[in-house]
Scaffold this active site. Structure first.
Site, mmCIF file in Angstrom:
data_model
loop_
_atom_site.group_PDB
_atom_site.id
_atom_site.type_symbol
_atom_site.label_atom_id
_atom_site.label_comp_id
_atom_site.label_asym_id
_atom_site.label_seq_id
_atom_site.Cartn_x
_atom_site.Cartn_y
_atom_site.Cartn_z
ATOM 1 C CG HIS A 96 -0.432 0.208 2.529
ATOM 2 N ND1 HIS A 96 -0.245 -0.820 3.430
ATOM 3 C CD2 HIS A 96 -0.014 1.329 3.164
ATOM 4 C CE1 HIS A 96 0.252 -0.336 4.555
ATOM 5 N NE2 HIS A 96 0.406 0.971 4.420
ATOM 6 C CG ASP A 128 0.145 -4.093 2.911
ATOM 7 O OD1 ASP A 128 0.367 -3.493 1.840
ATOM 8 O OD2 ASP A 128 0.005 -3.513 4.002
ATOM 9 C CB SER A 200 3.313 1.782 5.791
ATOM 10 O OG SER A 200 2.016 1.884 6.283
#
Length: 246
Positions: A96, A128, A200
């Protein structure tokens, strides 16, 4: 029927948020999307830990840390996150983080001050994870640990470019459990490490400074104080190995 409605309300109150940082030249950020994983049918995996602690475990991963950005769009907006060097010329981050990369091209920034263009070679929205090829220079690759030896309450650290900072920051917490989403088979390390947007794709470390997970999302609500979610290191490493060109 009352019990069923209470459980439904509980699940509805839990929010799983990916840690993507959205940036723009005007300083505004897009709304944060929800992670796609459904943890309603989760099961616990028991762990056990062995590790010789380091006095400063975070320092060991800093030479392997990378800031990852997509190129600005027509409005000047871009996304930013964290990645890690897994081998010379290769980075691992969240899917992402690079999802908006035009032509699969991203910018990568390293601790020694150099920067380089990166090319997304493989990505998997379900896991992911994204594999990026870039000029990593002399930056060292991470030292992997064994998340299977974690014990409840074990001290963990997260490192990343939280909230768009140009310099990395750390946060600390403790291991809770490893859960498996029965609907997808995806495993997550659950901890109370306070992850932020921009973390992230960054590493989750054990007390030895070894990477045991890739930070990806957080859970809040429904009476929970906090929960951070990380992709187990073994699975991330196996996926990256399978997707590297031979």
């Amino acid at each position: 029927m009352r019990g069923i409605s209470q459980r439904s309300a509980l699940r509805a109150a839990i929010v799983i948020t990916v840690l993507l940082l959205g940036c723009s030249s005007s300083g505004s950020s897009p709304s944060t999307p929800l992670a796609g994983s459904n943890l309603a049918g989760k099961e616990t995996v028991r762990q056990g830990e062995e590790c010789a602690p380091e006095s400063n475990p975070v320092a060991l991963v800093l030479p392997s840390l990378v800031r990852v950005e997509t190129l600005p769009d027509a409005q000047g907006s871009y996304s930013a996150g964290t990645g890690i060097v897994i081998d010379q010329g290769w980075l691992l981050t969240n899917q992402h983080v690079i999802d908006g990369a035009v032509g699969g091209v991203v910018r990568t920034f390293y601790g020694d001050g150099h920067q380089a263009a990166g090319k997304v070679v493989a990505s998997d929205a379900g896991l992911d994870l994204a594999l990026v090829q870039s000029d990593t220079g002399d930056q060292q690759s991470v030292n992997w640990g064994d998340e299977g030896k974690l014990q409840p309450g074990a001290v963990l650290f997260a490192v990343g470019f939280a909230r768009g900072a140009r310099l990395p920051s750390k946060s600390q917490g403790r291991y809770v459990q490893t859960i498996v989403d029965r609907s997808t088979g995806q495993a997550f390390i659950e901890s109370d490490v306070p992850l932020e947007h921009g973390d992230s794709g960054g590493p989750l470390l054990n007390r030895c400074g070894q990477v045991i997970g890739i930070n990806t999302a957080r859970i809040s609500g429904a009476g929970r104080q906090y929960a951070g979610l990380s992709i187990p290191g073994f699975g991330a490493r196996r996926w990256s190995t399978r997707n590297r060109p031979q």
